[in-house]
Motif scaffolding. Structure first.
Motif, PDB file in Angstrom:
ATOM      1  N   PHE A  16       4.042 112.454  -2.875  1.00 27.97           N
ATOM      2  CA  PHE A  16       4.400 111.360  -1.982  1.00 27.97           C
ATOM      3  C   PHE A  16       5.619 111.771  -1.174  1.00 27.97           C
ATOM      4  O   PHE A  16       6.598 112.278  -1.723  1.00 27.97           O
ATOM      5  CB  PHE A  16       4.714 110.086  -2.781  1.00 27.97           C
ATOM      6  CG  PHE A  16       3.496 109.444  -3.366  1.00 27.97           C
ATOM      7  CD1 PHE A  16       2.711 108.592  -2.616  1.00 27.97           C
ATOM      8  CD2 PHE A  16       3.124 109.704  -4.678  1.00 27.97           C
ATOM      9  CE1 PHE A  16       1.580 108.004  -3.146  1.00 27.97           C
ATOM     10  CE2 PHE A  16       1.992 109.126  -5.226  1.00 27.97           C
ATOM     11  CZ  PHE A  16       1.217 108.268  -4.459  1.00 27.97           C
ATOM     12  N   ALA A  17       5.559 111.561   0.139  1.00 30.71           N
ATOM     13  CA  ALA A  17       6.673 111.904   1.020  1.00 30.71           C
ATOM     14  C   ALA A  17       7.835 110.937   0.802  1.00 30.71           C
ATOM     15  O   ALA A  17       7.637 109.730   0.711  1.00 30.71           O
ATOM     16  CB  ALA A  17       6.228 111.874   2.469  1.00 30.71           C
ATOM     17  N   LEU A  18       9.025 111.495   0.720  1.00 33.12           N
ATOM     18  CA  LEU A  18      10.241 110.706   0.538  1.00 33.12           C
ATOM     19  C   LEU A  18      11.052 110.704   1.827  1.00 33.12           C
ATOM     20  O   LEU A  18      10.836 111.530   2.720  1.00 33.12           O
ATOM     21  CB  LEU A  18      11.083 111.292  -0.603  1.00 33.12           C
ATOM     22  CG  LEU A  18      10.397 111.417  -1.954  1.00 33.12           C
ATOM     23  CD1 LEU A  18      11.310 112.151  -2.931  1.00 33.12           C
ATOM     24  CD2 LEU A  18      10.016 110.051  -2.489  1.00 33.12           C
ATOM     25  N   GLU A  19      12.007 109.803   1.892  1.00 32.70           N
ATOM     26  CA  GLU A  19      12.882 109.735   3.063  1.00 32.70           C
ATOM     27  C   GLU A  19      13.653 111.046   3.207  1.00 32.70           C
ATOM     28  O   GLU A  19      14.152 111.598   2.235  1.00 32.70           O
ATOM     29  CB  GLU A  19      13.862 108.579   2.912  1.00 32.70           C
ATOM     30  CG  GLU A  19      14.748 108.387   4.115  1.00 32.70           C
ATOM     31  CD  GLU A  19      15.669 107.194   3.988  1.00 32.70           C
ATOM     32  OE1 GLU A  19      16.503 107.025   4.888  1.00 32.70           O
ATOM     33  OE2 GLU A  19      15.573 106.438   3.017  1.00 32.70           O
ATOM     34  N   GLY A  20      13.714 111.553   4.427  1.00 33.59           N
ATOM     35  CA  GLY A  20      14.478 112.761   4.706  1.00 33.59           C
ATOM     36  C   GLY A  20      13.701 114.050   4.492  1.00 33.59           C
ATOM     37  O   GLY A  20      14.250 115.126   4.657  1.00 33.59           O
ATOM     38  N   GLN A  21      12.428 113.949   4.126  1.00 32.71           N
ATOM     39  CA  GLN A  21      11.643 115.157   3.903  1.00 32.71           C
ATOM     40  C   GLN A  21      10.886 115.560   5.161  1.00 32.71           C
ATOM     41  O   GLN A  21      10.477 114.724   5.952  1.00 32.71           O
ATOM     42  CB  GLN A  21      10.641 114.954   2.763  1.00 32.71           C
ATOM     43  CG  GLN A  21      11.282 114.937   1.404  1.00 32.71           C
ATOM     44  CD  GLN A  21      10.260 114.890   0.284  1.00 32.71           C
ATOM     45  OE1 GLN A  21       9.264 114.190   0.378  1.00 32.71           O
ATOM     46  NE2 GLN A  21      10.530 115.625  -0.777  1.00 32.71           N
ATOM     47  N   LEU A  40       7.840 119.436   1.683  1.00 36.39           N
ATOM     48  CA  LEU A  40       6.666 119.182   0.857  1.00 36.39           C
ATOM     49  C   LEU A  40       5.975 120.486   0.486  1.00 36.39           C
ATOM     50  O   LEU A  40       5.591 120.696  -0.666  1.00 36.39           O
ATOM     51  CB  LEU A  40       5.681 118.264   1.587  1.00 36.39           C
ATOM     52  CG  LEU A  40       6.178 116.863   1.966  1.00 36.39           C
ATOM     53  CD1 LEU A  40       5.096 116.117   2.729  1.00 36.39           C
ATOM     54  CD2 LEU A  40       6.606 116.081   0.744  1.00 36.39           C
ATOM     55  N   ALA A  41       5.822 121.387   1.458  1.00 42.50           N
ATOM     56  CA  ALA A  41       5.086 122.636   1.233  1.00 42.50           C
ATOM     57  C   ALA A  41       5.760 123.525   0.198  1.00 42.50           C
ATOM     58  O   ALA A  41       5.080 124.134  -0.627  1.00 42.50           O
ATOM     59  CB  ALA A  41       4.932 123.384   2.553  1.00 42.50           C
ATOM     60  N   ASN A  78       7.426 114.529  11.319  1.00 43.67           N
ATOM     61  CA  ASN A  78       7.937 114.100  10.021  1.00 43.67           C
ATOM     62  C   ASN A  78       6.819 113.403   9.254  1.00 43.67           C
ATOM     63  O   ASN A  78       6.050 112.640   9.838  1.00 43.67           O
ATOM     64  CB  ASN A  78       9.116 113.139  10.184  1.00 43.67           C
ATOM     65  CG  ASN A  78      10.335 113.841  10.725  1.00 43.67           C
ATOM     66  OD1 ASN A  78      10.632 114.961  10.355  1.00 43.67           O
ATOM     67  ND2 ASN A  78      11.051 113.184  11.619  1.00 43.67           N
ATOM     68  N   PRO A  79       6.743 113.651   7.954  1.00 45.35           N
ATOM     69  CA  PRO A  79       5.719 112.952   7.172  1.00 45.35           C
ATOM     70  C   PRO A  79       6.019 111.461   7.093  1.00 45.35           C
ATOM     71  O   PRO A  79       7.166 111.035   7.217  1.00 45.35           O
ATOM     72  CB  PRO A  79       5.806 113.601   5.789  1.00 45.35           C
ATOM     73  CG  PRO A  79       7.078 114.357   5.762  1.00 45.35           C
ATOM     74  CD  PRO A  79       7.532 114.561   7.155  1.00 45.35           C
ATOM     75  N   VAL A  80       4.974 110.682   6.899  1.00 47.57           N
ATOM     76  CA  VAL A  80       5.132 109.237   6.753  1.00 47.57           C
ATOM     77  C   VAL A  80       5.671 108.969   5.353  1.00 47.57           C
ATOM     78  O   VAL A  80       5.078 109.396   4.351  1.00 47.57           O
ATOM     79  CB  VAL A  80       3.776 108.521   6.958  1.00 47.57           C
ATOM     80  CG1 VAL A  80       3.923 107.025   6.743  1.00 47.57           C
ATOM     81  CG2 VAL A  80       3.227 108.824   8.344  1.00 47.57           C
ATOM     82  N   ALA A 126      14.860 117.332   0.360  1.00 48.09           N
ATOM     83  CA  ALA A 126      14.867 116.475   1.553  1.00 48.09           C
ATOM     84  C   ALA A 126      15.995 117.005   2.446  1.00 48.09           C
ATOM     85  O   ALA A 126      17.161 116.712   2.216  1.00 48.09           O
ATOM     86  CB  ALA A 126      15.093 115.023   1.178  1.00 48.09           C
ATOM     87  N   THR A 127      15.637 117.796   3.436  1.00 43.51           N
ATOM     88  CA  THR A 127      16.629 118.519   4.212  1.00 43.51           C
ATOM     89  C   THR A 127      17.065 117.852   5.512  1.00 43.51           C
ATOM     90  O   THR A 127      17.872 118.410   6.243  1.00 43.51           O
ATOM     91  CB  THR A 127      16.099 119.929   4.540  1.00 43.51           C
ATOM     92  OG1 THR A 127      14.857 119.809   5.227  1.00 43.51           O
ATOM     93  CG2 THR A 127      15.916 120.757   3.279  1.00 43.51           C
ATOM     94  N   ALA A 128      16.557 116.669   5.804  1.00 41.02           N
ATOM     95  CA  ALA A 128      16.951 115.979   7.042  1.00 41.02           C
ATOM     96  C   ALA A 128      18.401 115.511   6.935  1.00 41.02           C
ATOM     97  O   ALA A 128      18.889 115.191   5.844  1.00 41.02           O
ATOM     98  CB  ALA A 128      16.042 114.789   7.304  1.00 41.02           C
TER      99      ALA A 128
END
Length: 93
Positions: A4-9, A14-15, A36-38, A64-66
């Protein structure tokens, strides 16, 4: 593996959880890897290097690198030459 995509990813975040960045190309052919992923959406990640993927899962590493708003607020803005002050910003010799 489903993640599941998290905030800031990003999709790279993910990969890498699949053990290699190459898995970014197999997430979904209908997405751009620069998007950006949802947040909260489930993505299927191919496992390329099992020991690395297991390490991420075992230690619950979810990169989460954002940059957050807090990160952006501490970065000193570069206003360019219009903000420079003689004898303050640089010294004339």
């Amino acid at each position: 593996m489903e993640i599941f995509a998290l905030e800031g990813q990003s999709f790279l975040d993910l990969a890498i959880q699949g053990g290699a960045l190459e898995s970014i190309f197999e997430i979904d052919p209908n997405i751009s890897i620069t998007d950006n992923p949802v947040i909260g959406e489930k993505y299927t990640i191919a496992i390329y290097t099992l020991p690395i993927a297991n390490y991420y899962q075992r230690h619950i590493i979810e990169p989460a690198t954002a940059l957050s708003e807090n990160d952006l607020s501490i970065i000193i803005p570069d206003d360019g030459i219009g903000a420079m002050i003689i004898e303050n910003t640089f010294i004339i010799r």
